[in-house]
Design an enzyme around this catalytic site. Sequence first.
Site, short mmCIF file in Angstrom:
data_model
loop_
_atom_site.label_atom_id
_atom_site.label_comp_id
_atom_site.label_asym_id
_atom_site.label_seq_id
_atom_site.Cartn_x
_atom_site.Cartn_y
_atom_site.Cartn_z
N GLU A 277 0.85 -1.22 0.00
CA GLU A 277 0.00 0.00 0.00
C GLU A 277 0.87 1.25 0.00
O GLU A 277 0.55 2.26 -0.62
CB GLU A 277 -0.94 0.02 1.21
CG GLU A 277 -1.96 -1.10 1.20
CD GLU A 277 -2.86 -1.11 -0.03
OE1 GLU A 277 -3.18 -0.03 -0.54
OE2 GLU A 277 -3.22 -2.21 -0.47
N TRP A 280 1.67 1.84 -3.41
CA TRP A 280 0.62 2.54 -4.17
C TRP A 280 0.83 4.06 -4.06
O TRP A 280 0.68 4.80 -5.03
CB TRP A 280 -0.78 2.19 -3.65
CG TRP A 280 -1.39 1.00 -4.32
CD1 TRP A 280 -1.54 -0.26 -3.79
CD2 TRP A 280 -1.94 0.93 -5.66
NE1 TRP A 280 -2.14 -1.08 -4.72
CE2 TRP A 280 -2.40 -0.38 -5.87
CE3 TRP A 280 -2.09 1.86 -6.69
CZ2 TRP A 280 -3.00 -0.79 -7.06
CZ3 TRP A 280 -2.69 1.45 -7.89
CH2 TRP A 280 -3.13 0.14 -8.06
N TRP A 308 -21.57 12.80 -18.48
CA TRP A 308 -21.99 12.74 -17.07
C TRP A 308 -23.33 13.45 -16.89
O TRP A 308 -23.56 14.49 -17.52
CB TRP A 308 -20.95 13.41 -16.17
CG TRP A 308 -19.57 12.85 -16.27
CD1 TRP A 308 -18.49 13.41 -16.89
CD2 TRP A 308 -19.11 11.61 -15.74
NE1 TRP A 308 -17.39 12.61 -16.78
CE2 TRP A 308 -17.73 11.49 -16.08
CE3 TRP A 308 -19.70 10.57 -15.02
CZ2 TRP A 308 -16.96 10.39 -15.72
CZ3 TRP A 308 -18.93 9.47 -14.66
CH2 TRP A 308 -17.58 9.39 -15.00
N ASN A 343 -10.60 3.02 3.59
CA ASN A 343 -10.30 2.85 2.16
C ASN A 343 -11.39 2.10 1.42
O ASN A 343 -11.76 2.46 0.30
CB ASN A 343 -8.96 2.12 2.00
CG ASN A 343 -8.62 1.93 0.53
OD1 ASN A 343 -8.51 2.90 -0.22
ND2 ASN A 343 -8.51 0.69 0.10
N TRP A 361 -16.17 12.29 -11.81
CA TRP A 361 -15.31 12.00 -10.66
C TRP A 361 -14.69 13.27 -10.06
O TRP A 361 -14.37 13.31 -8.88
CB TRP A 361 -14.21 10.99 -11.04
CG TRP A 361 -13.25 11.45 -12.11
CD1 TRP A 361 -13.37 11.22 -13.45
CD2 TRP A 361 -12.04 12.21 -11.95
NE1 TRP A 361 -12.31 11.79 -14.13
CE2 TRP A 361 -11.47 12.39 -13.24
CE3 TRP A 361 -11.37 12.73 -10.85
CZ2 TRP A 361 -10.28 13.09 -13.44
CZ3 TRP A 361 -10.18 13.43 -11.05
CH2 TRP A 361 -9.64 13.60 -12.33
N TRP A 384 -9.51 8.32 -7.23
CA TRP A 384 -10.75 8.67 -7.95
C TRP A 384 -10.72 8.17 -9.38
O TRP A 384 -11.68 7.60 -9.88
CB TRP A 384 -11.02 10.18 -7.89
CG TRP A 384 -11.79 10.51 -6.63
CD1 TRP A 384 -11.27 10.93 -5.45
CD2 TRP A 384 -13.21 10.38 -6.44
NE1 TRP A 384 -12.27 11.07 -4.52
CE2 TRP A 384 -13.47 10.75 -5.10
CE3 TRP A 384 -14.26 9.99 -7.24
CZ2 TRP A 384 -14.77 10.74 -4.56
CZ3 TRP A 384 -15.56 9.98 -6.71
CH2 TRP A 384 -15.79 10.35 -5.38
C1 LIG Z 1 -11.39 7.62 -4.05
C2 LIG Z 1 -10.16 7.52 -3.16
C3 LIG Z 1 -9.56 8.68 -2.68
C4 LIG Z 1 -8.42 8.61 -1.88
N1 LIG Z 1 -7.84 9.78 -1.42
C5 LIG Z 1 -6.71 9.72 -0.68
C6 LIG Z 1 -6.07 10.90 -0.23
O1 LIG Z 1 -6.50 12.03 -0.51
N2 LIG Z 1 -4.96 10.78 0.56
C7 LIG Z 1 -4.45 9.55 0.90
O2 LIG Z 1 -3.44 9.50 1.62
N3 LIG Z 1 -5.01 8.42 0.46
C8 LIG Z 1 -6.12 8.46 -0.32
N4 LIG Z 1 -6.70 7.29 -0.75
C9 LIG Z 1 -6.01 6.02 -0.47
C10 LIG Z 1 -6.44 5.29 0.80
O3 LIG Z 1 -7.84 5.23 0.91
C11 LIG Z 1 -5.88 5.92 2.08
O4 LIG Z 1 -4.49 6.17 1.92
C12 LIG Z 1 -6.06 4.97 3.26
O5 LIG Z 1 -7.43 4.71 3.45
C13 LIG Z 1 -5.45 5.59 4.48
O6 LIG Z 1 -5.71 4.79 5.60
P1 LIG Z 1 -4.53 4.15 6.43
O7 LIG Z 1 -3.53 5.18 6.78
O8 LIG Z 1 -5.16 3.37 7.54
O9 LIG Z 1 -3.89 3.17 5.36
P2 LIG Z 1 -3.12 1.80 5.49
O10 LIG Z 1 -4.00 0.77 4.91
O11 LIG Z 1 -2.58 1.56 6.85
O12 LIG Z 1 -1.91 2.01 4.46
C14 LIG Z 1 -0.68 2.66 4.84
C15 LIG Z 1 -0.42 3.87 3.98
O13 LIG Z 1 -0.29 3.49 2.62
C16 LIG Z 1 -0.84 4.51 1.78
N5 LIG Z 1 -1.98 3.96 1.05
C17 LIG Z 1 -2.84 3.01 1.47
N6 LIG Z 1 -3.73 2.73 0.50
C18 LIG Z 1 -3.44 3.53 -0.54
C19 LIG Z 1 -4.00 3.70 -1.83
N7 LIG Z 1 -5.03 2.99 -2.27
N8 LIG Z 1 -3.45 4.64 -2.64
C20 LIG Z 1 -2.39 5.36 -2.25
N9 LIG Z 1 -1.81 5.23 -1.03
C21 LIG Z 1 -2.33 4.32 -0.19
C22 LIG Z 1 -1.30 5.63 2.69
O14 LIG Z 1 -0.27 6.58 2.79
C23 LIG Z 1 -1.54 4.90 3.99
O15 LIG Z 1 -1.46 5.73 5.12
C24 LIG Z 1 -7.85 7.34 -1.56
C25 LIG Z 1 -8.48 6.19 -2.04
C26 LIG Z 1 -9.62 6.27 -2.84
C27 LIG Z 1 -10.26 5.00 -3.33
#
Ligand SMILES: Cc1cc2nc3c(=O)[nH]c(=O)nc-3n(C[C@H](O)[C@H](O)[C@H](O)COP(=O)(O)OP(=O)(O)OC[C@H]3O[C@@H](n4cnc5c(N)ncnc54)[C@H](O)[C@@H]3O)c2cc1C
Length: 482
Positions: A277, A280, A308, A343, A361, A384
């Site tokens: 993650e 990502w 849209w 997420n 979006w 998005w």
């Molecule tokens: C529509 C949409 C919008 C999002 N907007 C953001 C945003 O503005 N900022 C943001 O930080 N994340 C965003 N995310 C990604 C993700 O949802 C969050 O990073 C995650 O939910 C953060 O929770 P956590 O710290 O517990 O993550 P954990 O699951 O503990 O993951 C650890 C770290 O990995 C990174 N990460 C995890 N999942 C993703 C992912 N899918 N994409 C990119 N990085 C990821 C984050 O930095 C996160 O803190 C978005 C996802 C979607 C589907």
Amino acid sequence: MTRLLWWLRRDLRLNDNAALYYALMRAQHVLPVFVLDPTLLNADRLRGARMAWLFESLRAIDASLRAYGSRLIVREGSPDQVLLSLCAESGAAGVIFNRDYSPYAAQRDAAVKRAFGQRSLIAQDCADLLIHEPNAVPSKSGSPYDVYSPFRRAWEALPKPDPYTITDAMRAKLGLPAELANLHSLPIPIAEQPAPQPIGAPTEAEAQRRLAQFIAAPIYRYHERRDLMAEDGTSALSPYLRFGMISARTCYHAAQQARAAAADESARKGVDVWVSEIVWREFYYQVLARYPHSVRHNFRPAYDAVQWEDDPAHLAAWREGRTGYPVVDAAIHQLLHTGWMHNRTRMIVASFLCKDLLCDWRHGERFFMQHLLDGDVANNVGGWQWTAGTGTDAAPYFRIFNPVAQSEKFDPEGNYIRRWLPALAKLPTKFIHAPFTMSAADQRHLGVQLGRDYPLPIVDHGAQREKALRMYGAAKQAKDKA
Ligand SMILES: Cc1cc2nc3c(=O)[nH]c(=O)nc-3n(C[C@H](O)[C@H](O)[C@H](O)COP(=O)(O)OP(=O)(O)OC[C@H]3O[C@@H](n4cnc5c(N)ncnc54)[C@H](O)[C@@H]3O)c2cc1C
């Protein structure tokens, strides 16, 4: 060299910080500066929650700096002008900062470098925000990656940088020299609304505590629990990573330590999935840096022709969490109350906006940026566009989330819904995911009247799904013919 400015931006920490490390290595005195940049502060995309979180985190780092006889120098204005005049006032030989990759940040930093270069002042930028910078992950073709898996393989193969060790003895150089004791600083602003705190205090210490707690146990079951929205199966570190209260490097190395101590293969898998993650995040930064147009435009122009519907009533219902689909509404309430959203539900609400309500979006992306504490242009646009099916490595447009099925699968007892939608708290599990299946007698019996206590669905998922398929399909066909 006697003095350097350390320009803090989204790296609000005193540990494992490249710019701070190099500043302390090079200079006798290091002056920490934060510039209130009107271009960012007045932007419609930086609102309430994240702004309040930022100001509180500035107060926190100011308090940490004071322990070293220093303080955060806060100024307002265009960064190049502010930093130049601060160099003149303080006798600093230049400025050090950590690189950022959004189009605005790149342009702002180039202006600073230009202005400093013209006056023979130092302007050094450092790699810090990511474990590997966007152009440091090699590809066979030489072009940037637009698919995650090969990016991850190449990323994993690279040797990882060590964290920067910054000792207290080094931090002593942060102490303000006596002749600068009165150096002017603006007060750190107070936000109009307080920062939502359920996620934790906006401090470096809290970020470290959270990481330590996460790698002590939850990380080992991350792969099994991360999608369960009612559980704390993820790290909730994203707002801390967003503002740099912890570094991605530190997170990576902590995860590797956890991996070495893992009891079995399943536990190691938990660690590896969590690191994937973080990758990502690195992937989306690479996309942002290499394809800056994707911030406002479909990454795949084939979808520019999507018609849209953008119905204002539907948009308003989505933004206010009253669509009649409990998992969608619960998630929006979680966001509005805490500034954070799980997420799995980010994906569900994003899919619902684009593929059930047939809204562009970009409406959702903007709304998320206004409310998320972790609102981050790379990850937000990436998430998005992925969900809308218009981005890099996107879910194909015909993969459409069914909000009821998602809710049954990832919130089987309905506890997430009950937490965020108290109006539905007394519904039994058989109705919680789709209250519209209750008969009039059920509603009377349970004391929940649809339309009064909770909305009826604003659209029918099955019908909208068919419409979305036609809408995307037509756009794609038009492009294929052209
Ligand atoms: C529509 C949409 C919008 C999002 N907007 C953001 C945003 O503005 N900022 C943001 O930080 N994340 C965003 N995310 C990604 C993700 O949802 C969050 O990073 C995650 O939910 C953060 O929770 P956590 O710290 O517990 O993550 P954990 O699951 O503990 O993951 C650890 C770290 O990995 C990174 N990460 C995890 N999942 C993703 C992912 N899918 N994409 C990119 N990085 C990821 C984050 O930095 C996160 O803190 C978005 C996802 C979607 C589907």
